[in-house]
Design a protein around this motif. Structure first.
Motif, PDB file in Angstrom:
ATOM      1  N   ALA A 214      12.752  -1.340  -4.399  1.00  0.00           N
ATOM      2  CA  ALA A 214      11.577  -1.509  -5.253  1.00  0.00           C
ATOM      3  C   ALA A 214      10.575  -0.385  -5.011  1.00  0.00           C
ATOM      4  CB  ALA A 214      10.924  -2.873  -4.999  1.00  0.00           C
ATOM      5  N   ALA A 215      10.358  -0.054  -3.751  1.00  0.00           N
ATOM      6  CA  ALA A 215       9.429   1.028  -3.430  1.00  0.00           C
ATOM      7  C   ALA A 215       9.930   2.360  -3.992  1.00  0.00           C
ATOM      8  CB  ALA A 215       9.240   1.131  -1.918  1.00  0.00           C
ATOM      9  N   ALA A 216      11.243   2.596  -3.916  1.00  0.00           N
ATOM     10  CA  ALA A 216      11.813   3.838  -4.449  1.00  0.00           C
ATOM     11  C   ALA A 216      11.636   3.926  -5.962  1.00  0.00           C
ATOM     12  CB  ALA A 216      13.297   3.933  -4.086  1.00  0.00           C
ATOM     13  N   ASP A 217      11.652   2.778  -6.645  1.00  0.00           N
ATOM     14  CA  ASP A 217      11.461   2.753  -8.093  1.00  0.00           C
ATOM     15  C   ASP A 217       9.991   2.632  -8.484  1.00  0.00           C
ATOM     16  OD1 ASP A 217      14.168   2.921  -8.400  1.00  0.00           O
ATOM     17  OD2 ASP A 217      14.463   0.817  -8.966  1.00  0.00           O
ATOM     18  N   GLY A 218       9.116   2.515  -7.484  1.00  0.00           N
ATOM     19  CA  GLY A 218       7.686   2.390  -7.770  1.00  0.00           C
ATOM     20  C   GLY A 218       7.312   1.041  -8.355  1.00  0.00           C
ATOM     21  N   LEU A 219       8.039  -0.012  -7.963  1.00  0.00           N
ATOM     22  CA  LEU A 219       7.811  -1.348  -8.499  1.00  0.00           C
ATOM     23  C   LEU A 219       7.461  -2.308  -7.381  1.00  0.00           C
ATOM     24  CD1 LEU A 219      10.978  -1.607 -10.786  1.00  0.00           C
ATOM     25  CD2 LEU A 219       8.653  -1.171 -11.540  1.00  0.00           C
ATOM     26  N   SER A 220       6.868  -3.430  -7.753  1.00  0.00           N
ATOM     27  CA  SER A 220       6.707  -4.509  -6.794  1.00  0.00           C
ATOM     28  C   SER A 220       8.076  -5.163  -6.615  1.00  0.00           C
ATOM     29  CB  SER A 220       5.697  -5.541  -7.312  1.00  0.00           C
ATOM     30  OG  SER A 220       6.220  -6.219  -8.439  1.00  0.00           O
ATOM     31  N   VAL A 221       8.255  -5.881  -5.526  1.00  0.00           N
ATOM     32  CA  VAL A 221       9.539  -6.548  -5.299  1.00  0.00           C
ATOM     33  C   VAL A 221       9.804  -7.556  -6.410  1.00  0.00           C
ATOM     34  CG1 VAL A 221      10.830  -8.045  -3.725  1.00  0.00           C
ATOM     35  CG2 VAL A 221       9.456  -6.190  -2.804  1.00  0.00           C
ATOM     36  N   ASN A 222       8.776  -8.273  -6.859  1.00  0.00           N
ATOM     37  CA  ASN A 222       8.957  -9.240  -7.934  1.00  0.00           C
ATOM     38  C   ASN A 222       9.446  -8.556  -9.209  1.00  0.00           C
ATOM     39  OD1 ASN A 222       8.500 -12.058  -8.995  1.00  0.00           O
ATOM     40  ND2 ASN A 222       7.228 -10.875 -10.394  1.00  0.00           N
ATOM     41  N   ALA A 223       8.793  -7.458  -9.596  1.00  0.00           N
ATOM     42  CA  ALA A 223       9.193  -6.750 -10.813  1.00  0.00           C
ATOM     43  C   ALA A 223      10.610  -6.198 -10.670  1.00  0.00           C
ATOM     44  CB  ALA A 223       8.213  -5.622 -11.125  1.00  0.00           C
ATOM     45  N   TRP A 224      10.940  -5.715  -9.477  1.00  0.00           N
ATOM     46  CA  TRP A 224      12.286  -5.179  -9.241  1.00  0.00           C
ATOM     47  C   TRP A 224      13.330  -6.285  -9.362  1.00  0.00           C
ATOM     48  CZ3 TRP A 224      16.385  -5.660  -5.897  1.00  0.00           C
ATOM     49  CH2 TRP A 224      17.314  -4.621  -5.911  1.00  0.00           C
ATOM     50  N   LEU A 225      13.037  -7.464  -8.814  1.00  0.00           N
ATOM     51  CA  LEU A 225      13.975  -8.584  -8.900  1.00  0.00           C
ATOM     52  C   LEU A 225      14.131  -9.063 -10.343  1.00  0.00           C
ATOM     53  CD1 LEU A 225      12.988 -10.600  -5.712  1.00  0.00           C
ATOM     54  CD2 LEU A 225      15.153  -9.429  -6.125  1.00  0.00           C
TER      55      LEU A 225
END
Length: 176
Positions: A132-143
Protein backbone atom coordinates in the motif's frame (compact mmCIF):
# COMPACT_ATOMS: atom_id res chain seq x y z
CA UNK A 1 -3.71 23.60 7.56
CA UNK A 2 -3.17 26.14 10.30
CA UNK A 3 -5.21 25.31 13.41
CA UNK A 4 -4.24 28.55 15.21
CA UNK A 5 -7.36 30.55 14.16
CA UNK A 6 -9.62 27.79 15.47
CA UNK A 7 -7.76 27.51 18.77
CA UNK A 8 -7.75 31.33 19.11
CA UNK A 9 -11.52 31.38 18.49
CA UNK A 10 -12.00 28.79 21.25
CA UNK A 11 -9.82 30.89 23.58
CA UNK A 12 -11.97 34.00 22.84
CA UNK A 13 -15.20 32.08 23.44
CA UNK A 14 -13.83 30.86 26.78
CA UNK A 15 -12.93 34.46 27.75
CA UNK A 16 -16.44 35.68 26.85
CA UNK A 17 -18.01 32.91 28.94
CA UNK A 18 -15.66 33.64 31.85
CA UNK A 19 -16.55 37.36 31.81
CA UNK A 20 -20.10 36.42 32.71
CA UNK A 21 -18.84 34.67 35.85
CA UNK A 22 -16.90 37.57 37.32
CA UNK A 23 -13.25 38.11 38.27
CA UNK A 24 -12.66 34.65 39.75
CA UNK A 25 -14.02 32.92 36.64
CA UNK A 26 -11.95 35.21 34.37
CA UNK A 27 -8.75 34.39 36.34
CA UNK A 28 -9.51 30.67 36.16
CA UNK A 29 -10.12 30.88 32.40
CA UNK A 30 -6.76 32.62 31.91
CA UNK A 31 -5.00 29.84 33.86
CA UNK A 32 -6.80 27.11 31.85
CA UNK A 33 -6.14 28.64 28.42
CA UNK A 34 -2.59 27.29 27.95
CA UNK A 35 -3.35 23.64 28.90
CA UNK A 36 -6.56 23.68 26.87
CA UNK A 37 -4.72 24.78 23.71
CA UNK A 38 -2.95 21.41 23.29
CA UNK A 39 -6.16 19.51 24.11
CA UNK A 40 -8.08 21.58 21.54
CA UNK A 41 -5.43 20.89 18.86
CA UNK A 42 -5.54 17.15 19.55
CA UNK A 43 -9.35 17.15 19.41
CA UNK A 44 -9.31 19.03 16.09
CA UNK A 45 -6.74 16.58 14.68
CA UNK A 46 -8.89 13.66 15.76
CA UNK A 47 -11.93 15.19 14.05
CA UNK A 48 -9.93 15.85 10.86
CA UNK A 49 -8.59 12.29 10.84
CA UNK A 50 -12.09 10.87 11.20
CA UNK A 51 -13.38 13.13 8.41
CA UNK A 52 -10.55 12.09 6.08
CA UNK A 53 -11.29 8.44 6.88
CA UNK A 54 -14.83 8.98 5.59
CA UNK A 55 -13.52 10.80 2.50
CA UNK A 56 -11.07 7.94 1.82
CA UNK A 57 -13.88 5.35 1.98
CA UNK A 58 -15.74 7.34 -0.68
CA UNK A 59 -12.63 7.78 -2.87
CA UNK A 60 -11.40 4.16 -2.78
CA UNK A 61 -9.11 3.16 -4.36
CA UNK A 62 -7.91 6.76 -3.92
CA UNK A 63 -7.20 8.04 -0.43
CA UNK A 64 -6.70 11.13 1.73
CA UNK A 65 -4.36 10.95 4.71
CA UNK A 66 -3.74 13.47 7.49
CA UNK A 67 -0.09 13.94 8.46
CA UNK A 68 1.17 16.07 11.31
CA UNK A 69 4.00 18.51 10.45
CA UNK A 70 4.98 20.39 13.58
CA UNK A 71 1.75 21.60 15.14
CA UNK A 72 -0.28 21.72 11.93
CA UNK A 73 -1.96 18.91 9.96
CA UNK A 74 -1.26 18.37 6.29
CA UNK A 75 -3.56 16.55 3.86
CA UNK A 76 -2.04 14.09 1.40
CA UNK A 77 -4.27 13.03 -1.49
CA UNK A 78 -3.44 9.83 -3.39
CA UNK A 79 -5.51 9.55 -6.54
CA UNK A 80 -6.53 6.20 -7.99
CA UNK A 81 -3.93 4.91 -10.45
CA UNK A 82 -4.73 5.88 -14.04
CA UNK A 83 -5.06 3.00 -16.51
CA UNK A 84 -2.17 2.69 -18.94
CA UNK A 85 -2.94 3.84 -22.49
CA UNK A 86 -3.23 1.24 -25.24
CA UNK A 87 0.02 0.63 -27.11
CA UNK A 88 0.16 -1.41 -30.27
CA UNK A 89 2.57 -4.32 -30.03
CA UNK A 90 5.60 -4.33 -32.31
CA UNK A 91 7.28 -7.57 -33.36
CA UNK A 92 6.17 -10.93 -31.93
CA UNK A 93 3.15 -10.79 -29.69
CA UNK A 94 4.13 -11.11 -26.05
CA UNK A 95 1.96 -12.45 -23.29
CA UNK A 96 -0.37 -9.68 -22.15
CA UNK A 97 0.55 -7.95 -18.91
CA UNK A 98 -1.91 -8.00 -16.07
CA UNK A 99 -4.31 -5.09 -16.59
CA UNK A 100 -4.48 -2.26 -14.10
CA UNK A 101 -7.37 -2.80 -11.72
CA UNK A 102 -10.45 -1.14 -13.20
CA UNK A 103 -12.43 1.40 -11.28
CA UNK A 104 -15.88 0.19 -10.29
CA UNK A 105 -18.64 1.48 -12.56
CA UNK A 106 -20.33 4.60 -11.24
CA UNK A 107 -23.76 2.97 -11.30
CA UNK A 108 -22.57 -0.13 -9.41
CA UNK A 109 -21.81 1.79 -6.21
CA UNK A 110 -24.75 3.15 -4.27
CA UNK A 111 -22.36 5.14 -2.04
CA UNK A 112 -22.86 2.88 0.97
CA UNK A 113 -19.92 1.24 2.66
CA UNK A 114 -19.85 -1.82 4.86
CA UNK A 115 -17.49 -2.50 7.69
CA UNK A 116 -16.00 -5.96 8.24
CA UNK A 117 -13.49 -7.36 10.70
CA UNK A 118 -10.60 -8.86 8.79
CA UNK A 119 -8.05 -11.03 10.55
CA UNK A 120 -4.76 -11.25 8.71
CA UNK A 121 -1.56 -13.07 9.71
CA UNK A 122 1.12 -10.63 10.84
CA UNK A 123 3.49 -11.45 7.95
CA UNK A 124 0.73 -10.74 5.39
CA UNK A 125 -0.28 -7.55 7.19
CA UNK A 126 3.30 -6.28 6.90
CA UNK A 127 3.41 -7.15 3.20
CA UNK A 128 0.04 -5.44 2.61
CA UNK A 129 1.24 -2.30 4.42
CA UNK A 130 4.43 -2.25 2.32
CA UNK A 131 2.49 -2.73 -0.93
CA UNK A 132 0.00 0.00 0.00
CA UNK A 133 2.81 2.40 0.86
CA UNK A 134 4.55 1.60 -2.45
CA UNK A 135 1.32 2.45 -4.30
CA UNK A 136 0.78 5.58 -2.21
CA UNK A 137 -2.48 4.25 -0.75
CA UNK A 138 -3.88 3.59 2.68
CA UNK A 139 -4.06 -0.08 3.61
CA UNK A 140 -7.87 0.10 3.45
CA UNK A 141 -7.85 1.57 -0.06
CA UNK A 142 -5.25 -0.99 -1.16
CA UNK A 143 -7.36 -3.87 0.20
CA UNK A 144 -10.49 -2.52 -1.53
CA UNK A 145 -8.57 -2.42 -4.81
CA UNK A 146 -7.16 -5.94 -4.26
CA UNK A 147 -10.59 -7.42 -3.54
CA UNK A 148 -12.07 -5.65 -6.57
CA UNK A 149 -9.26 -6.93 -8.81
CA UNK A 150 -9.63 -10.50 -7.54
CA UNK A 151 -13.39 -10.51 -8.07
CA UNK A 152 -13.06 -9.03 -11.56
CA UNK A 153 -10.45 -11.66 -12.51
CA UNK A 154 -12.75 -14.40 -11.23
CA UNK A 155 -15.64 -13.08 -13.31
CA UNK A 156 -13.43 -12.90 -16.44
CA UNK A 157 -12.20 -16.47 -15.87
CA UNK A 158 -15.73 -17.85 -15.50
CA UNK A 159 -17.05 -16.32 -18.73
CA UNK A 160 -15.69 -17.53 -22.08
CA UNK A 161 -13.99 -14.78 -24.05
CA UNK A 162 -12.98 -14.45 -27.70
CA UNK A 163 -11.10 -17.46 -29.05
CA UNK A 164 -12.61 -19.83 -26.54
CA UNK A 165 -15.24 -22.40 -27.21
CA UNK A 166 -17.98 -23.29 -24.80
CA UNK A 167 -15.66 -25.82 -23.15
CA UNK A 168 -13.39 -23.01 -21.97
CA UNK A 169 -10.36 -24.17 -23.97
CA UNK A 170 -8.26 -21.36 -25.38
CA UNK A 171 -6.30 -21.35 -28.64
CA UNK A 172 -2.83 -19.83 -28.69
CA UNK A 173 0.15 -20.03 -31.03
CA UNK A 174 1.33 -18.92 -34.47
CA UNK A 175 -0.39 -19.57 -37.78
CA UNK A 176 1.25 -19.45 -41.20
Amino acid sequence: MDLTPYVDNLRQELAVAANAGGDDARALAERLTAPLESAARLTLLDALSAAMGEVTRELAPGSVDVRLRGLDPEFVVAAAPAPEPFREAQGPVAAPAAPAPPLPPADADDGATARINFRLPAHLKTRAEDAAAADGLSVNAWLVRAVSTALDARERASSPGPGKDSGGRGFTGWVR
